[in-house]
Design a protein around this motif. Structure first.
Motif, PDB file in Angstrom:
ATOM      1  N   ILE A 322      54.465 -22.767  -2.276  1.00 13.62           N
ATOM      2  CA  ILE A 322      55.813 -21.287  -2.691  1.00 13.62           C
ATOM      3  C   ILE A 322      55.496 -20.421  -1.786  1.00 13.62           C
ATOM      4  O   ILE A 322      54.628 -20.315  -1.112  1.00 13.62           O
ATOM      5  N   GLN A 323      56.784 -19.958  -1.652  1.00  9.17           N
ATOM      6  CA  GLN A 323      56.499 -18.620  -0.927  1.00  9.17           C
ATOM      7  C   GLN A 323      56.235 -17.549  -1.646  1.00  9.17           C
ATOM      8  O   GLN A 323      56.115 -17.192  -3.058  1.00  9.17           O
ATOM      9  N   VAL A 324      55.619 -16.154  -0.407  1.00 10.65           N
ATOM     10  CA  VAL A 324      55.088 -15.135  -0.998  1.00 10.65           C
ATOM     11  C   VAL A 324      55.499 -14.458  -0.148  1.00 10.65           C
ATOM     12  O   VAL A 324      55.482 -13.902   0.847  1.00 10.65           O
ATOM     13  N   ILE A 325      56.158 -13.339  -1.204  1.00  6.78           N
ATOM     14  CA  ILE A 325      57.013 -12.533  -0.749  1.00  6.78           C
ATOM     15  C   ILE A 325      56.429 -11.113  -0.890  1.00  6.78           C
ATOM     16  O   ILE A 325      56.413 -10.354   0.478  1.00  6.78           O
ATOM     17  N   SER A 326      55.512 -10.810  -1.543  1.00  6.05           N
ATOM     18  CA  SER A 326      54.433  -9.945  -1.179  1.00  6.05           C
ATOM     19  C   SER A 326      53.318 -10.222  -2.235  1.00  6.05           C
ATOM     20  O   SER A 326      52.958 -10.556  -3.051  1.00  6.05           O
ATOM     21  N   GLY A 327      52.071  -8.946  -2.208  1.00  6.43           N
ATOM     22  CA  GLY A 327      50.515  -9.004  -2.612  1.00  6.43           C
ATOM     23  C   GLY A 327      49.797  -9.655  -2.048  1.00  6.43           C
ATOM     24  O   GLY A 327      48.185  -9.280  -1.896  1.00  6.43           O
ATOM     25  N   ILE A 328      49.597 -10.475  -1.099  1.00  7.26           N
ATOM     26  CA  ILE A 328      48.607 -11.076   0.061  1.00  7.26           C
ATOM     27  C   ILE A 328      49.571 -10.854   1.136  1.00  7.26           C
ATOM     28  O   ILE A 328      50.758 -11.319   1.640  1.00  7.26           O
ATOM     29  N   SER A 329      48.578 -10.811   1.702  1.00 12.48           N
ATOM     30  CA  SER A 329      49.027 -11.649   3.634  1.00 12.48           C
ATOM     31  C   SER A 329      48.472 -13.105   4.103  1.00 12.48           C
ATOM     32  O   SER A 329      47.054 -13.138   3.379  1.00 12.48           O
ATOM     33  N   ALA A 330      49.082 -13.063   5.228  1.00 10.02           N
ATOM     34  CA  ALA A 330      48.633 -14.134   6.027  1.00 10.02           C
ATOM     35  C   ALA A 330      46.915 -14.197   6.464  1.00 10.02           C
ATOM     36  O   ALA A 330      46.271 -13.210   7.218  1.00 10.02           O
ATOM     37  N   GLY A 331      46.931 -15.331   5.682  1.00 10.06           N
ATOM     38  CA  GLY A 331      44.982 -15.394   6.329  1.00 10.06           C
ATOM     39  C   GLY A 331      43.658 -15.346   4.984  1.00 10.06           C
ATOM     40  O   GLY A 331      42.834 -15.931   5.433  1.00 10.06           O
ATOM     41  N   GLU A 332      44.748 -15.180   4.274  1.00 13.34           N
ATOM     42  CA  GLU A 332      43.855 -14.314   2.919  1.00 13.34           C
ATOM     43  C   GLU A 332      43.248 -16.152   2.196  1.00 13.34           C
ATOM     44  O   GLU A 332      44.273 -16.146   2.492  1.00 13.34           O
ATOM     45  N   VAL A 333      42.031 -15.431   1.513  1.00 16.86           N
ATOM     46  CA  VAL A 333      41.623 -17.300   1.283  1.00 16.86           C
ATOM     47  C   VAL A 333      42.439 -16.424  -0.568  1.00 16.86           C
ATOM     48  O   VAL A 333      41.291 -16.028  -0.836  1.00 16.86           O
ATOM     49  N   VAL A 334      42.775 -17.922  -0.589  1.00 11.72           N
ATOM     50  CA  VAL A 334      43.229 -18.123  -2.686  1.00 11.72           C
ATOM     51  C   VAL A 334      42.139 -19.278  -3.322  1.00 11.72           C
ATOM     52  O   VAL A 334      42.174 -19.981  -2.424  1.00 11.72           O
ATOM     53  N   VAL A 335      41.766 -18.972  -4.435  1.00 13.12           N
ATOM     54  CA  VAL A 335      41.367 -20.160  -5.010  1.00 13.12           C
ATOM     55  C   VAL A 335      43.033 -20.795  -6.085  1.00 13.12           C
ATOM     56  O   VAL A 335      43.461 -20.375  -6.291  1.00 13.12           O
ATOM     57  N   THR A 336      42.036 -22.339  -5.393  1.00 22.31           N
ATOM     58  CA  THR A 336      42.923 -23.176  -5.968  1.00 22.31           C
ATOM     59  C   THR A 336      43.028 -24.476  -7.268  1.00 22.31           C
ATOM     60  O   THR A 336      43.233 -24.796  -7.823  1.00 22.31           O
TER      61      THR A 336
END
Length: 352
Positions: A322-336
């Motif tokens: 899913i596309q992220v328009i705003s809130g986080i940046s490339a390289g940040e690690v998210v919990v899946t």
């Protein structure tokens, strides 16, 4: 007496040793307990990295082929079909004679009007000459001129009616419907045939609001059919409706060239593939990283060994991404995986 004091001193010393040992053991137990507690509070999770990639548009729709043109051939004047010059399935060209209605009365009418117009033309010349010799009035000349013009108009109308007795094809194509037979009387405005033009075909599909903004006029579209499973046809977007219908869908029309070696027929069921890769780069994460739906989207971002809850704005969905328009940046690690056990500031350990 001396022995008694010695025993009492020994007892005090022994009690001190025991108390010291107990205190030491308690400290070790508490230390171990704290370590266990610390380990227990570190929640195992699986993660993924937010990455940039080229935007891929994946839109697949179904539709039905329709002729490029479908024209009904009508009789302009009434009369009996004197000659019928086409059959079902015939290919005809624009302007080709398809039928002729009985024109005998129309010819007589034209002859009558032309004779009257010719006589009035001679009268106009005579009265004009008399007017020059002052043997006629201007009013008389004007009246004869008007009578001549009226007769000429009637003659022209009769000539047109005679021409309309010959029914011609308004476009090139194939006769798909034959509505009359030779000898039948047809009133003016009767449908005698239907011509369809299959040099090209049209496909009408409906796109949702999120889909229609990814499509542009002139875009090439892959068209496939069950009839020709190993062949793909090229379609072109020719029209995009500027207004949605009652179901909030937008009508989109595609033009598809017909091939001589694989003829497409009207009514054929087809698949339209709008998929394309653009030059635009977008930030994406796995959809499973979302803690809620896309309308109130948020994710846990891992920084060090701590999870932080971040609100994000999402865009297009591409399979499991899913596309992220705003809130986080490339390289940040998210919990899946494991978000259900987390809260703001939770300690985490990353599982492989």
């Amino acid at each position: 007496m001396k022995t008694k004091y010695i025993l009492m001193a020994a007892a005090v010393i022994l009690i001190g040793i025991v108390a010291y040992q107990l205190a030491t053991n308690k400290k070790e137990i508490n230390s171990k307990k704290d370590k266990v507690t610390a380990v227990a509070l570190s929640i195992p999770v699986k993660v993924a990295t937010a990455t940039e990639q080229q935007l891929e548009v994946n839109i697949n729709k179904t539709g039905t082929l329709a002729p490029f043109k479908e024209v009904k051939v009508m009789s302009v004047t009434g009369g009996n079909i004197q000659s019928l010059r086409f059959g079902l399935g015939d290919k005809v060209g624009k302007g080709q004679v398809l039928a002729v209605t009985d024109d005998r009365l129309l010819r007589l009418e034209l002859q009558k009007n032309e004779s009257a117009a010719a006589k009035l033309k001679n009268d106009l010349a005579t009265y004009t000459e008399l007017l020059n010799g002052k043997a006629a009035t201007q009013e008389k000349v004007n009246q004869v001129r008007q009578d001549y013009l009226d007769a000429k108009n009637l003659s022209d109308q009769a000539r047109k009616n005679l021409a309309d007795a010959v029914i011609r094809a308004p476009t090139s194509g194939t006769i798909s419907i034959k509505s009359v037979e030779e000898g039948l009387y047809v009133p003016a405005g009767t449908e005698i045939a239907t011509i369809i033009d299959l040099s090209q075909t049209k496909v009408l599909v409906n796109l949702t609001e999120s889909e229609v903004y990814k499509v542009s006029k002139g875009q090439k579209v892959k068209i496939t059919t069950d009839v020709y499973p190993d062949k793909a046809f090229q379609g072109t977007v020719s029209f995009i409706s500027p207004q949605a219908d009652k179901t909030n869908n937008y009508a989109v029309e595609l033009m598809v060239a017909n091939a001589s070696n694989a003829v497409l027929r009207s009514g054929t069921f087809v698949y339209a593939d709008f998929s394309k890769r653009t030059t635009q780069k977008i930030l994406v994460i796995p959809r499973e990283a979302l803690t809620e739906g896309v309308k109130n989207a948020s994710v846990y971002v891992v920084s060090g060994n701590t999870a932080k809850l971040i609100q994000i704005q999402t865009g297009s969905e591409m399979g499991n991404l899913i596309q992220v328009i705003s809130g986080i940046s490339a390289g940040e690690v998210v919990v899946t995986s494991g978000q259900i056990n987390l809260k703001e500031g939770s300690k985490v350990s990353i599982s492989k």
